[in-house]
Every structure is written in C-alpha cells, then in structure tokens.
Motif scaffolding. Structure first.
Motif, mmCIF file in Angstrom:
data_model
loop_
_atom_site.group_PDB
_atom_site.id
_atom_site.type_symbol
_atom_site.label_atom_id
_atom_site.label_comp_id
_atom_site.label_asym_id
_atom_site.label_seq_id
_atom_site.Cartn_x
_atom_site.Cartn_y
_atom_site.Cartn_z
ATOM 1 N N GLU A 2 89.918 35.781 7.005
ATOM 2 C CA GLU A 2 88.879 35.130 6.213
ATOM 3 C C GLU A 2 87.972 34.273 7.086
ATOM 4 O O GLU A 2 86.757 34.220 6.881
ATOM 5 C CB GLU A 2 89.508 34.271 5.108
ATOM 6 N N ALA A 3 88.551 33.579 8.063
ATOM 7 C CA ALA A 3 87.755 32.736 8.953
ATOM 8 C C ALA A 3 86.778 33.585 9.756
ATOM 9 O O ALA A 3 85.606 33.208 9.942
ATOM 10 C CB ALA A 3 88.666 31.947 9.886
ATOM 11 N N THR A 4 87.243 34.748 10.209
ATOM 12 C CA THR A 4 86.376 35.650 10.967
ATOM 13 C C THR A 4 85.243 36.176 10.097
ATOM 14 O O THR A 4 84.078 36.234 10.520
ATOM 15 C CB THR A 4 87.192 36.838 11.512
ATOM 16 N N LEU A 5 85.574 36.561 8.852
ATOM 17 C CA LEU A 5 84.561 37.065 7.926
ATOM 18 C C LEU A 5 83.536 35.976 7.615
ATOM 19 O O LEU A 5 82.328 36.233 7.604
ATOM 20 C CB LEU A 5 85.232 37.552 6.640
ATOM 21 N N GLU A 6 84.027 34.749 7.378
ATOM 22 C CA GLU A 6 83.127 33.640 7.063
ATOM 23 C C GLU A 6 82.163 33.377 8.220
ATOM 24 O O GLU A 6 80.966 33.159 8.015
ATOM 25 C CB GLU A 6 83.941 32.383 6.755
ATOM 26 N N LYS A 7 82.676 33.399 9.442
ATOM 27 C CA LYS A 7 81.831 33.168 10.615
ATOM 28 C C LYS A 7 80.793 34.277 10.761
ATOM 29 O O LYS A 7 79.615 34.019 11.055
ATOM 30 C CB LYS A 7 82.703 33.093 11.875
ATOM 31 N N SER A 8 81.208 35.513 10.519
ATOM 32 C CA SER A 8 80.282 36.648 10.621
ATOM 33 C C SER A 8 79.175 36.548 9.576
ATOM 34 O O SER A 8 77.997 36.822 9.866
ATOM 35 C CB SER A 8 81.041 37.968 10.440
ATOM 36 N N ILE A 9 79.544 36.151 8.355
ATOM 37 C CA ILE A 9 78.552 35.994 7.292
ATOM 38 C C ILE A 9 77.540 34.923 7.660
ATOM 39 O O ILE A 9 76.321 35.093 7.494
ATOM 40 C CB ILE A 9 79.247 35.668 5.954
ATOM 41 N N GLU A 10 78.019 33.791 8.175
ATOM 42 C CA GLU A 10 77.121 32.702 8.560
ATOM 43 C C GLU A 10 76.113 33.164 9.612
ATOM 44 O O GLU A 10 74.925 32.844 9.547
ATOM 45 C CB GLU A 10 77.930 31.516 9.106
ATOM 46 N N LEU A 11 76.592 33.924 10.597
ATOM 47 C CA LEU A 11 75.708 34.400 11.667
ATOM 48 C C LEU A 11 74.641 35.346 11.118
ATOM 49 O O LEU A 11 73.459 35.248 11.468
ATOM 50 C CB LEU A 11 76.528 35.103 12.750
ATOM 51 N N LYS A 12 75.041 36.261 10.254
ATOM 52 C CA LYS A 12 74.110 37.254 9.748
ATOM 53 C C LYS A 12 73.123 36.668 8.741
ATOM 54 O O LYS A 12 71.987 37.138 8.631
ATOM 55 C CB LYS A 12 74.866 38.417 9.099
ATOM 56 N N LEU A 13 73.543 35.655 7.999
ATOM 57 C CA LEU A 13 72.659 35.091 6.978
ATOM 58 C C LEU A 13 71.455 34.385 7.581
ATOM 59 O O LEU A 13 70.451 34.172 6.905
ATOM 60 C CB LEU A 13 73.439 34.126 6.079
ATOM 61 N N PHE A 278 77.706 37.491 -0.930
ATOM 62 C CA PHE A 278 77.351 37.407 0.497
ATOM 63 C C PHE A 278 76.144 36.497 0.692
ATOM 64 O O PHE A 278 76.141 35.634 1.577
ATOM 65 C CB PHE A 278 77.066 38.817 1.019
ATOM 66 N N LEU A 279 75.104 36.695 -0.127
ATOM 67 C CA LEU A 279 73.889 35.882 -0.003
ATOM 68 C C LEU A 279 74.155 34.407 -0.276
ATOM 69 O O LEU A 279 73.405 33.539 0.199
ATOM 70 C CB LEU A 279 72.815 36.393 -0.965
ATOM 71 N N ARG A 280 75.201 34.124 -1.023
ATOM 72 C CA ARG A 280 75.540 32.736 -1.343
ATOM 73 C C ARG A 280 76.704 32.203 -0.505
ATOM 74 O O ARG A 280 77.344 31.227 -0.871
ATOM 75 C CB ARG A 280 75.855 32.629 -2.846
ATOM 76 N N ARG A 281 76.967 32.868 0.605
ATOM 77 C CA ARG A 281 77.965 32.417 1.585
ATOM 78 C C ARG A 281 79.372 32.317 0.992
ATOM 79 O O ARG A 281 80.132 31.419 1.309
ATOM 80 C CB ARG A 281 77.565 31.067 2.182
ATOM 81 N N ARG A 282 79.711 33.218 0.081
ATOM 82 C CA ARG A 282 81.047 33.212 -0.507
ATOM 83 C C ARG A 282 81.832 34.428 -0.046
ATOM 84 O O ARG A 282 81.262 35.489 0.178
ATOM 85 C CB ARG A 282 80.957 33.180 -2.033
ATOM 86 N N LEU A 283 83.140 34.259 0.063
ATOM 87 C CA LEU A 283 84.009 35.336 0.534
ATOM 88 C C LEU A 283 84.563 36.172 -0.610
ATOM 89 O O LEU A 283 85.257 37.160 -0.377
ATOM 90 C CB LEU A 283 85.181 34.761 1.337
ATOM 91 N N ALA A 284 84.271 35.772 -1.845
ATOM 92 C CA ALA A 284 84.807 36.492 -3.002
ATOM 93 C C ALA A 284 83.785 36.502 -4.133
ATOM 94 O O ALA A 284 82.979 35.578 -4.274
ATOM 95 C CB ALA A 284 86.114 35.845 -3.480
ATOM 96 N N VAL A 285 83.844 37.549 -4.943
ATOM 97 C CA VAL A 285 82.972 37.684 -6.110
ATOM 98 C C VAL A 285 83.480 36.777 -7.230
ATOM 99 O O VAL A 285 84.696 36.632 -7.425
ATOM 100 C CB VAL A 285 82.949 39.153 -6.576
ATOM 101 N N THR A 286 82.562 36.168 -7.959
ATOM 102 C CA THR A 286 82.925 35.312 -9.094
ATOM 103 C C THR A 286 82.417 35.936 -10.399
ATOM 104 O O THR A 286 81.624 36.885 -10.382
ATOM 105 C CB THR A 286 82.331 33.909 -8.945
ATOM 106 N N ARG A 287 82.852 35.347 -11.515
ATOM 107 C CA ARG A 287 82.360 35.803 -12.818
ATOM 108 C C ARG A 287 80.854 35.611 -12.929
ATOM 109 O O ARG A 287 80.167 36.396 -13.578
ATOM 110 C CB ARG A 287 83.076 35.040 -13.932
ATOM 111 N N ALA A 288 80.327 34.557 -12.278
ATOM 112 C CA ALA A 288 78.885 34.303 -12.317
ATOM 113 C C ALA A 288 78.098 35.443 -11.680
ATOM 114 O O ALA A 288 76.999 35.785 -12.136
ATOM 115 C CB ALA A 288 78.571 32.984 -11.606
ATOM 116 N N ASP A 289 78.638 36.047 -10.618
ATOM 117 C CA ASP A 289 77.969 37.185 -9.979
ATOM 118 C C ASP A 289 77.877 38.359 -10.945
ATOM 119 O O ASP A 289 76.840 39.025 -11.040
ATOM 120 C CB ASP A 289 78.731 37.617 -8.719
ATOM 121 N N ILE A 290 78.956 38.610 -11.672
ATOM 122 C CA ILE A 290 78.969 39.710 -12.640
ATOM 123 C C ILE A 290 77.951 39.444 -13.748
ATOM 124 O O ILE A 290 77.168 40.330 -14.122
ATOM 125 C CB ILE A 290 80.381 39.902 -13.247
ATOM 126 N N ARG A 291 77.961 38.216 -14.274
ATOM 127 C CA ARG A 291 77.027 37.859 -15.355
ATOM 128 C C ARG A 291 75.575 38.031 -14.902
ATOM 129 O O ARG A 291 74.731 38.548 -15.638
ATOM 130 C CB ARG A 291 77.249 36.415 -15.799
#
Length: 332
Positions: A2-13, A278-291
């Motif tokens: 998760e730490a690696t994924l989070e760092k990768s997301i930050e770099l790409k964003l 991804f655009l909101r710097r989160r590692l998991a989908v939430t109910r708000a994303d679905i809505r």
C-alpha cells in the motif's frame, strides 16, 4: 504494498494536476465534466459528450488533446460520411521502376490516440458501426487484415440532444461501449462572464503538452490496483441487476424500465470508481465514488419504458428509486 502504491499515485498525480491547469487556461468552469473526462482516460474508456450547441464540447476535447502528447484527429460526422473515410482505403499505386501496380492501404483518421467523433449521430448506422471494433478491440479490420491501433486509444464523441432532425440514434451496442455519458450544462453566470472576457480579447490561451503516452499508461495500470471491498462488488452487481426487467423486488422500477444494463455496466462503474479514487489520492473505492458515477455510467445503458416517458420520468428519478431498492453497504 500500500505504501508503494500510495507513493506511485502521488508521483503520477503531479502530471494530472498540471494537465488540469493547462485545461483550465482554455476551459472556464465545468470541473465535473473535466473530472469525468480524466476518469475516462485513466480507466481506458471512451466518452460520449452531450450538450446543446455552443457549450464547448469540441473545444474541451481539443484542449484535452493539446494538454497531452497524444496524437489527435477530428472527424466531422455527416450523412455522406463513409466507413472508408474513417478506417482508410486501399489505393492503387504503380512502381515506376518496374511498372507493376499494387494496392497500398492509406490509413484513415482512426489511427490515432484520441479520435474526436464530432456529432456522431449525424451519420448513418453503417458508418457508426465502423467504430465498434476499434472501441472494443483497439484494432480495425480492412480487406480481411486486422491492424492494431496506437495505444492508448480513446473515442471521444459529441452529440446534440435537442436538434434531432436528420440524425441517426446510436445503436444500443455502440452506446454500451462508451464508459461514460457526460452531460454538459449551461455555465454559471460568473463562469459565462469569464468566458466572454477570455474569448473576445486579442490574446487566447492554449494548453501546452504536459502528459505523454507512457505516463498515461503507467497511471492506467495504477488505477487497476485501487482496492475495492467485497461489499462494493456485491453492491454494484445488485444495482446493475436491479435495472433488468424481471429482477423483481421493485414494482416502480419494473414499470419505468423497458431494458436494463448488462454486465459491461458493472465493469464500467467499478473501473470509473477506481479512477475517481485515484484522482482523489485514495487507495480504495468508496460508496461516494459509486454514487457520483452511477448516472453517467447508467443513463445511456438503461432504456426507459413508454410509461416512464409519458409520466415525464427521467433517468435521475429512476436512479433515485434504484438506490432506494439497493441500500448501500453499511446502511439499513
């Protein structure tokens, strides 16, 4: 992990934020629309943009292309447009040294990264169908030969929802291949004033390239790694299945819906939700994303009944009823 994924997301964003800034130089407001277009890019999906004339649909797509290093082609769809005008044609040529004649394939505008299909519903079904294989397989078949298209590849199509004379509605099979159906509405008053200031002066801004194909493809791979809980998998499946006649459980939905969404709708909803997370710097989908994505994912995949149309029931009201019939995980 998760730490690696989070760092990768930050770099790409960082590159995504630069792209937003470049788009903002030309496009005033429309943040939700820009968000949904970026979601399509990150989820490897196509987009259908609907809005009345003059709202900047074509300009938005061109600006998005200008802000990337992706190849861009525009095709104006008209009643006399033929499939060969999009795919390409074989041309008879002659080798001057030998005198022999041979056929050479001249590639059409479909061989690009971003294809703007402008006013896609103004061309007959035969020509519309020329896009089907490219949208699904990222390839085209001409004269029995299948050729791969450049990657990444996106079809961003526009259509006018009010002037329907002389148009050819898109078939359901093609509509289903658009990840999102994005509606563009009138701007707010302050935004409209800003548009008037920006477009009636002597100098005009233009987006500068800040995202290359390699970066985009790396982001697309990261989006696939965003986590989704089992509860949300089950929730999305229930939502999609509840749109189908005969699913039972809600008589109001049964009366309003003539034809429901297929499995591709669930895939689109989950992938789009991952891209939004991804655009909101989160590692998991939430109910708000679905809505947030339920309407643009389902509104072109659910066919309303005559009863619903007669009562003036729109997709927004149908989806409200759908959410009542399928409570979110964690809620009573």
């Amino acid at each position: 992990m998760e730490a690696t994924l989070e760092k990768s997301i930050e770099l790409k964003l960082t590159a995504v934020q630069r792209l937003r800034t470049e788009i903002g130089k030309v496009i005033v407001g429309q943040q939700e629309v820009v968000d949904q277009l970026l979601i399509c890019l990150l989820a490897r999906g196509h987009a259908l943009l609907e809005g009345v004339p003059g709202l900047g649909k074509t300009l938005l797509v061109k600006t998005l292309a200008d802000g990337t290093e992706l190849a861009f082609k525009r095709v104006q769809f008209t009643p006399d447009l033929m499939p060969g005008d999009i795919l390409g044609t074989e041309i008879l040529e002659e080798d001057h040294s030998t005198g022999k004649r041979f056929f050479k394939f001249q590639r059409g505008p479909i061989f690009t990264n971003i294809l703007l299909a402008d006013e896609i519903n103004r061309t007959p079904p035969k020509t519309q169908a020329a896009l089907l294989e490219s949208m699904q397989e990222t390839a085209v078949t001409v004269a029995g030969e299948t050729m791969d298209l450049p990657k990444p590849y996106f079809v961003l199509a526009t259509q006018n929802p009010i002037e329907q004379a002389g148009t050819y509605p898109l078939p359901e099979a093609q509509l289903d291949r658009f990840l999102l159906n994005i509606h563009i509405d009138y701007p707010q008053e302050a935004e409209e004033i800003a548009i008037l200031r920006a477009t009636t002066g002597s100098d005009g801004e233009q987006a500068q390239p800040c995202l290359d194909p390699t970066q985009l493809q790396e982001m697309q791979r990261l989006v696939r790694d965003i986590h989704i809980s089992d509860d949300l998998y089950h929730y999305v499946a229930r939502l999609v299945r509840a749109t189908r006649p005969g699913a039972g459980g809600n008589s109001q939905l049964e009366a309003w819906i003539k034809w429901g969404a297929g499995p591709r709708a669930g895939q689109a909803l989950l992938l789009a939700a991952k891209a939004r997370a991804f655009l909101r710097r989160r590692l998991a989908v939430t109910r708000a994303d679905i809505r947030a994505l339920l309407l643009p994912v389902l509104r072109h995949r659910v066919l309303l009944s005559f009863h619903a149309q007669a009562e003036g029931v729109g997709m927004e009201q149908v989806l409200q009823e759908l959410q009542k019939a399928c409570p979110e995980p964690g809620r009573d």
